[in-house]
Design an enzyme around this catalytic site. Structure first.
Site, PDB file in Angstrom:
ATOM      1  N   VAL A  24      45.163  28.096  50.322  1.00 36.54           N
ATOM      2  CA  VAL A  24      44.260  27.372  49.414  1.00 36.54           C
ATOM      3  C   VAL A  24      44.470  25.867  49.550  1.00 36.54           C
ATOM      4  CG1 VAL A  24      43.620  26.988  47.005  1.00 36.54           C
ATOM      5  CG2 VAL A  24      44.115  29.313  47.797  1.00 36.54           C
ATOM      6  N   LYS A 111      47.504  31.676  38.465  1.00 34.07           N
ATOM      7  CA  LYS A 111      47.363  32.648  37.379  1.00 34.07           C
ATOM      8  C   LYS A 111      48.678  32.946  36.688  1.00 34.07           C
ATOM      9  CE  LYS A 111      46.110  34.107  40.869  1.00 34.07           C
ATOM     10  NZ  LYS A 111      45.490  34.879  41.911  1.00 34.07           N
ATOM     11  N   GLU A 135      40.266  26.258  35.971  1.00 34.36           N
ATOM     12  CA  GLU A 135      39.061  27.053  36.239  1.00 34.36           C
ATOM     13  C   GLU A 135      39.283  28.084  37.346  1.00 34.36           C
ATOM     14  OE1 GLU A 135      35.510  26.657  34.800  1.00 34.36           O
ATOM     15  OE2 GLU A 135      35.951  28.637  35.597  1.00 34.36           O
ATOM     16  N   VAL A 138      40.893  32.125  37.139  1.00 31.15           N
ATOM     17  CA  VAL A 138      40.181  33.356  36.776  1.00 31.15           C
ATOM     18  C   VAL A 138      38.813  33.331  37.449  1.00 31.15           C
ATOM     19  CG1 VAL A 138      39.281  34.759  34.866  1.00 31.15           C
ATOM     20  CG2 VAL A 138      41.319  33.367  34.510  1.00 31.15           C
ATOM     21  N   GLY A 192      42.340  36.487  53.499  1.00 30.57           N
ATOM     22  CA  GLY A 192      42.893  35.502  52.566  1.00 30.57           C
ATOM     23  C   GLY A 192      42.584  35.802  51.113  1.00 30.57           C
ATOM     24  N   GLU A 195      47.251  38.007  47.244  1.00 30.72           N
ATOM     25  CA  GLU A 195      48.348  37.129  46.863  1.00 30.72           C
ATOM     26  C   GLU A 195      49.398  37.139  47.991  1.00 30.72           C
ATOM     27  OE1 GLU A 195      48.344  35.285  43.815  1.00 30.72           O
ATOM     28  OE2 GLU A 195      46.330  35.945  44.229  1.00 30.72           O
ATOM     29  N   ASP A 206      47.987  40.900  38.851  1.00 24.61           N
ATOM     30  CA  ASP A 206      47.105  39.732  38.954  1.00 24.61           C
ATOM     31  C   ASP A 206      45.955  39.836  37.945  1.00 24.61           C
ATOM     32  OD1 ASP A 206      46.047  37.369  40.810  1.00 24.61           O
ATOM     33  OD2 ASP A 206      44.376  38.740  40.500  1.00 24.61           O
ATOM     34  N   LYS A 210      45.084  37.464  34.579  1.00 27.73           N
ATOM     35  CA  LYS A 210      43.788  36.825  34.314  1.00 27.73           C
ATOM     36  C   LYS A 210      43.258  37.220  32.935  1.00 27.73           C
ATOM     37  CE  LYS A 210      42.710  36.483  39.219  1.00 27.73           C
ATOM     38  NZ  LYS A 210      42.290  37.249  40.398  1.00 27.73           N
ATOM     39  N   GLY A 305      39.488  34.115  47.847  1.00 32.31           N
ATOM     40  CA  GLY A 305      39.233  33.490  49.142  1.00 32.31           C
ATOM     41  C   GLY A 305      39.563  32.007  49.047  1.00 32.31           C
TER      42      GLY A 305
HETATM   43  N1  HSE Z   1      44.509  37.696  44.947  1.00 35.31           N
HETATM   44  C1  HSE Z   1      43.499  37.271  44.035  1.00 35.31           C
HETATM   45  C2  HSE Z   1      42.359  38.287  44.042  1.00 35.31           C
HETATM   46  C3  HSE Z   1      43.029  35.908  44.421  1.00 35.31           C
HETATM   47  O1  HSE Z   1      42.301  39.093  44.979  1.00 35.31           O
HETATM   48  O2  HSE Z   1      41.556  38.302  43.134  1.00 35.31           O
HETATM   49  C4  HSE Z   1      42.103  35.257  43.426  1.00 35.31           C
HETATM   50  O3  HSE Z   1      42.705  35.102  42.181  1.00 35.31           O
END
Ligand code: HSE
Length: 422
Positions: A24, A111, A135, A138, A192, A195, A206, A210, A305
């Site tokens: 990122v 997150k 922003e 999530v 990509g 995580e 994850d 969120k 992504g």
């Molecule tokens: N690994 C997370 C997902 C990345 O796949 O949603 C975005 O938060």
């Protein structure tokens, strides 16, 4: 910060201090060039002055940003805004707190950090007259957080339902087409989406983080990620997905929370009827519904992504430099405790998949009815069955599942996501 003039538009030169230069982070640096026209239209010229990284010698697609692994050296670069994309709790928490304490705004996509420490970091920001923007934490590519923070009435409260992890959604979408779990996961990593440790995606952690952030936004700041009941997608088998289809639905990785009269929460796989909006989206797409029935608002778009996350982060930099915010500075009177009401899934219909059980579907239906979990639809093939049940409490579900499993049958269950009625 200095000001220059480009095509008669006053353009402010803004220095970004970057924390992290992985996928990122590098996408952010590249987007500074590819989006420079749009940024100039917004009155900004952004430059990344330095990036703190774990290993400066690692391979990277960007070469024009000074890299260091020394936090003190990084701190000596003067900047107007800090962008945090290190991920994880430390050293991100310490460095973000130090930056906010110096009165410098921070933009983060992290997150884990926001779920665990977002409330205290926002308070720290407010105490030092600056802001924390998140922003991209999530629904990475969908602008929902700042909207919810600024429009508490329009965005409703009390019910959240979403597909908020792109990786697990991509994997289940691919498995529905017959692909293996491992093959789909490998592609999600290659694209990509995942995580650094994809366990966070497939375990539901994850998504739970969120959901925690969304609950905090609504004032339920007592909720911790560990409070939320969750299950990963690892145990799902191809026949589960096929039998769900025969019952008129699809298995999706969801995050659900309701703090209303019939409260409850679930993060994990769920049966989604084909007529539900969540059944219409696939792949890395995220979708989030807030509110109930006809007053619910729906957000949807790319959920993971590096490129989409980078653009959302830079939009937050524009927000920060425009002085819009701070977001979500909650007044004490809207802090509504909810954690104790979110420890179990709420009452509803359930979908059960049973393996190694009688091949007599009638017998199975009788057994379920005798255990207070009547079946309303059944798909069977040999000794495998999938059942949709009538509405029942979570306690009734677990009692019936325990009774079935006592006879040596393997049972997997999922909540059924309701189709909203206006
Ligand atoms: N690994 C997370 C997902 C990345 O796949 O949603 C975005 O938060």
């Amino acid at each position: 910060m200095s000001v220059s003039v480009l095509n008669s538009v006053a353009v402010r030169e803004v220095r970004i201090g970057l924390l992290g230069c992985g996928g990122v982070g590098q996408a952010i640096v590249q987007a500074l060039t590819t989006s420079d026209d749009r940024l100039a239209e917004a009155g900004l010229s952004l430059t990344c002055v330095a990036a703190l990284v774990r290993d400066p010698s690692g391979p990277r697609a960007v070469s024009d940003v000074p890299l260091t692994n020394d936090p003190d050296a990084w701190s000596r670069y003067e900047c107007d805004v800090v962008v945090e994309v290190l991920g994880g709790i430390e050293p991100a928490r310490t460095l973000v707190a130090r930056t906010l304490s110096a009165g410098i705004p921070v933009v983060t996509a992290n997150k884990s950090l926001m779920a665990a420490h977002g409330v205290e970091l926002q308070a720290l920001a407010a105490a030092h007259g600056t802001s924390l923007y998140f922003e991209a934490s999530v629904l990475a590519g969908v602008p929902c957080v700042n909207t919810l923070a600024r429009r508490p009435l329009a965005s409703g409260r009390g019910a959240w339902a979403g597909i908020v992890n792109g990786t697990s959604h991509f994997i289940l979408s691919e498995m529905t087409r017959g692909r293996s779990f491992d093959g789909a996961l490998a592609e999600a990593v290659a694209r990509g989406y995942a995580e650094p440790s994809s366990d966070a995606d497939v375990s539901g952690r994850d998504a739970a983080e969120k959901l925690t952030i969304l609950l905090h936004l609504a004032g339920h700041t007592d909720v911790a990620t560990a409070d939320l009941p969750r299950r990963g997608i690892e145990g799902l088998e191809t026949w589960h997905l096929e039998f769900a289809r025969r019952l008129g639905g699809v298995i999706k990785p969801v995050a659900l929370a309701d703090t209303g009269h019939d409260a409850g929460c679930w993060v994990g796989p769920a049966f989604v009827p084909a007529s539900h909006p969540f059944a219409q989206v696939e792949g890395v797409t995220n979708i989030l519904s807030i509110g109930r029935g006809a007053s619910a608002v729906l957000f949807s778009g790319p959920g993971a992504g590096a490129d989409v996350t980078a653009l959302t982060v830079l939009d937050d930099v524009v927000e920060a430099m425009a002085g819009r915010g701070p977001v979500n500075q909650l007044a004490p009177e809207v802090l509504v405790p909810a954690a104790h009401r979110l420890r179990e899934p709420r009452t509803g219909a359930w979908c059960l998949a049973l393996d190694c059980v009688t091949s007599n579907a009638g017998e199975l239906a009788e057994f379920l009815a005798a255990n207070h979990l009547p079946a309303i639809a059944l798909a069977s093939e040999g000794s495998r069955h999938a059942v949709l049940t009538a509405t029942a409490t979570y306690a009734a579900l677990i009692a019936a599942v325990d009774a079935i499993e006592a006879s040596g049958v393997r049972v997997t269950w999922w909540p059924v996501v309701e189709v909203a009625h206006g």
